[in-house]
Design a protein around this motif. Structure first.
Motif, PDB file in Angstrom:
ATOM      1  N   ASP A  23       0.837  -1.201   0.000  1.00 31.35           N
ATOM      2  CA  ASP A  23       0.000   0.000   0.000  1.00 31.35           C
ATOM      3  C   ASP A  23       0.871   1.250   0.000  1.00 31.35           C
ATOM      4  O   ASP A  23       2.016   1.215   0.480  1.00 31.35           O
ATOM      5  N   VAL A  81       0.367   5.769   0.501  1.00 31.29           N
ATOM      6  CA  VAL A  81      -0.590   6.797   0.925  1.00 31.29           C
ATOM      7  C   VAL A  81      -0.309   8.122   0.221  1.00 31.29           C
ATOM      8  O   VAL A  81      -0.486   9.200   0.773  1.00 31.29           O
ATOM      9  N   ASP A  93      -7.844   1.036   0.248  1.00 25.00           N
ATOM     10  CA  ASP A  93      -7.289   0.749   1.575  1.00 25.00           C
ATOM     11  C   ASP A  93      -7.352  -0.763   1.838  1.00 25.00           C
ATOM     12  O   ASP A  93      -8.444  -1.338   1.946  1.00 25.00           O
ATOM     13  N   SER A 114       0.681  -0.897   6.447  1.00 24.12           N
ATOM     14  CA  SER A 114       0.222   0.384   7.000  1.00 24.12           C
ATOM     15  C   SER A 114       1.450   1.179   7.410  1.00 24.12           C
ATOM     16  O   SER A 114       2.337   0.664   8.091  1.00 24.12           O
ATOM     17  N   GLN A 129       0.574   7.297   8.474  1.00 23.63           N
ATOM     18  CA  GLN A 129      -0.806   7.456   8.017  1.00 23.63           C
ATOM     19  C   GLN A 129      -1.843   7.416   9.117  1.00 23.63           C
ATOM     20  O   GLN A 129      -2.982   7.825   8.897  1.00 23.63           O
TER      21      GLN A 129
END
Ligand SMILES: Cc1cc2nc3c(=O)[nH]c(=O)nc-3n(C[C@H](O)[C@H](O)[C@H](O)COP(=O)(O)O)c2cc1C
Length: 444
Positions: free
Chosen positions: A47, A49, A73, A94, A98
């Motif tokens: 992931d 952001v 997400d 993650s 964030q």
């Protein structure tokens, strides 16, 4: 990654590709079921952001190539994937930038409950300048400071997940108390960036802390991994480069009182399997027609924190100023023969070096070399979803199983118990274990 173009840019245009359906839950639930039927350890979601940097003066290419925008997400998908599987590990990424660690710990614990202890967390610090600006920071936080930030972040998470609740404190006794207050503790964390009183809002889940993944291979990244990681992702380029990482991190882990086997390594590789070498090469050529060279360059240099607009493609990599992925850059420089590779060489490397092309026997021979270098497993990079996984399942797994290189059944228990033989909780050698019982005398 829940996006159209994750790593092998341009492949989404291949007629077999379904990754442009990243926003349909059924793409992922079907894939998770398929992976579980084939006894894969886990599905892992990368992931980001924010956007990668500019390329040739603008960020348009990321939109036109579907390059990690839009991207969804992954933590939201974990509970859905948990509902359609029983054994598959479910790992998501993650970043420390964030989300506040208090809400992150709550999210992680909730997901671990909902999945019966099958979660994994890939701890990242975000190398993208735009990502840092999205969270109110003036620019990219300097490299080693990001790891110091991560040190405090994981400490808060460990305190909440491991130390705030005693086992058995949640009673649900209809004739008495719902929970025993004496078994729930505030953590009173006061640090450089965070101040968290506690207690944690979630009772202990099967694993308490998700299986901890990490992917940095710079000196600071490896030190962080040696302290915290139970599994390390890497793009190593070759078994020899991988060996440097596995031996360094394992030695550092041992210096910290952990065991070398407490840290597993997963190399990112992509496969094109054929019943003959010629067929495999033909299939690779077919995929190559769809590769986006600009997309690959935009992605990799953006990931290193390099302003893409400034550098002609014949710029030597060693001349680039890098505040982002130093470990990745060094791995690239080390892996290109002849020395002093340019940006163009690097793009070729991206396309060629992460792919193993050939018959199942030849690929299995090569994977044995990776295993000899201390690598425990493979993080499969897809050309196409779901076809790249079907290709491995049908074409390669039978040969790997014949050699005892792939499991045929799941071990019972949580994700951690499936990966390691010693229990569903972090082992006592992990720094988080020090927080167990540490807050019993803390002010109420
Ligand atoms: C295999 C692999 C997967 C990664 N996945 C992510 C990710 O999903 N999100 C992210 O922000 N960074 C990701 N990274 C970047 C790392 O977290 C790390 O920031 C990067 O490798 C630079 O760290 P270093 O300077 O310590 O090498 C990944 C890196 C590797 C090698």
């Amino acid at each position: 990654m829940a996006t159209t173009s994750h790593i092998l840019e341009g492949q989404w245009r291949h007629p077999d590709a379904q990754q442009h359906r990243f926003d349909e839950l059924s793409l992922w639930t079907d894939l998770a079921r398929q992976l579980e039927a084939a006894k894969f350890d886990a599905i892992f979601f990368a992931d980001v952001v924010g956007l990668y940097g500019n390329y040739r003066g603008s960020w348009d290419i990321f939109a036109t190539e579907g390059l990690q925008i839009p991207s969804h997400d992954p933590s939201v998908m974990i509970s859905a994937l948990g509902a359609v599987t029983e054994h598959l590990g479910l790992a998501w990424t993650s970043s420390v930038i964030q989300e506040h660690p208090y809400t992150f710990a709550r999210r992680a614990a909730t997901l671990d409950h909902l999945t019966g202890g099958r979660t994994g967390w890939n701890i990242v610090t975000s190398v993208l300048e735009n990502a840092h600006r999205n969270f109110g920071l003036p620019g990219l936080t300097p490299h080693d400071e990001r790891y110091r930030w991560a040190d405090e972040y994981v400490d808060v998470v460990y305190k909440l997940l491991e130390g705030s609740w005693d086992d058995g404190a949640l009673l649900r006794d209809k004739a008495g108390a719902h929970a025993d207050p004496a078994g729930i503790h505030k953590i009173h964390h006061r640090g450089e960036r965070y101040s968290v009183e506690g207690p944690h809002l979630v009772a202990p889940s099967a694993q308490r802390t998700p299986v901890l993944f990490q992917a940095g291979t710079s000196p600071a990244g490896m030190a962080f991994a040696a302290r915290n990681a139970e599994a390390v992702f890497m793009f190593a380029g070759s078994p020899d480069s991988a060996r440097k990482i596995t031996t360094t991190v394992r030695a550092q882990a041992a210096e910290r009182g952990r065991r070398p086997a407490d840290v597993l390594f997963f190399a990112g590789l992509s496969f094109v399997v054929g019943s003959t070498e010629a067929e495999a090469r033909r299939r690779k050529a077919d995929f190559d027609e769809y590769l986006s060279i600009d997309g690959l360059a935009a992605h990799m240099l953006g990931g290193m924190g390099v302003d893409l607009g400034d550098a002609p493609v014949d710029t030597p990599l060693k001349d680039l100023h890098v505040e982002g992925g130093r470990g990745v850059l060094q791995a690239v420089i080390d892996s290109v023969p002849g020395g002093n590779p340019t940006i163009e060489d690097m793009v070729r490397y991206r396309a060629e070096r992460m792919r193993l092309v050939g018959t199942p026997e030849r690929i299995a021979d090569e994977l044995e070399r990776w295993q000899d270098a201390g690598v425990d497993g493979i993080n499969i990079i897809n050309h196409v979803i779901p076809g790249s996984y079907a290709e491995v399942i049908d074409g390669l797994l039978p040969e790997l199983r014949r050699r005892g290189l792939a499991q045929t059944e799941y071990r019972p228990g949580t994700f951690r118990e499936k990966l390691f033989a010693d229990g569903s909780r972090l082992n006592p050698r992990h720094p988080a274990a020090a927080y167990r019982g540490a807050f019993r005398d803390a002010p109420r």
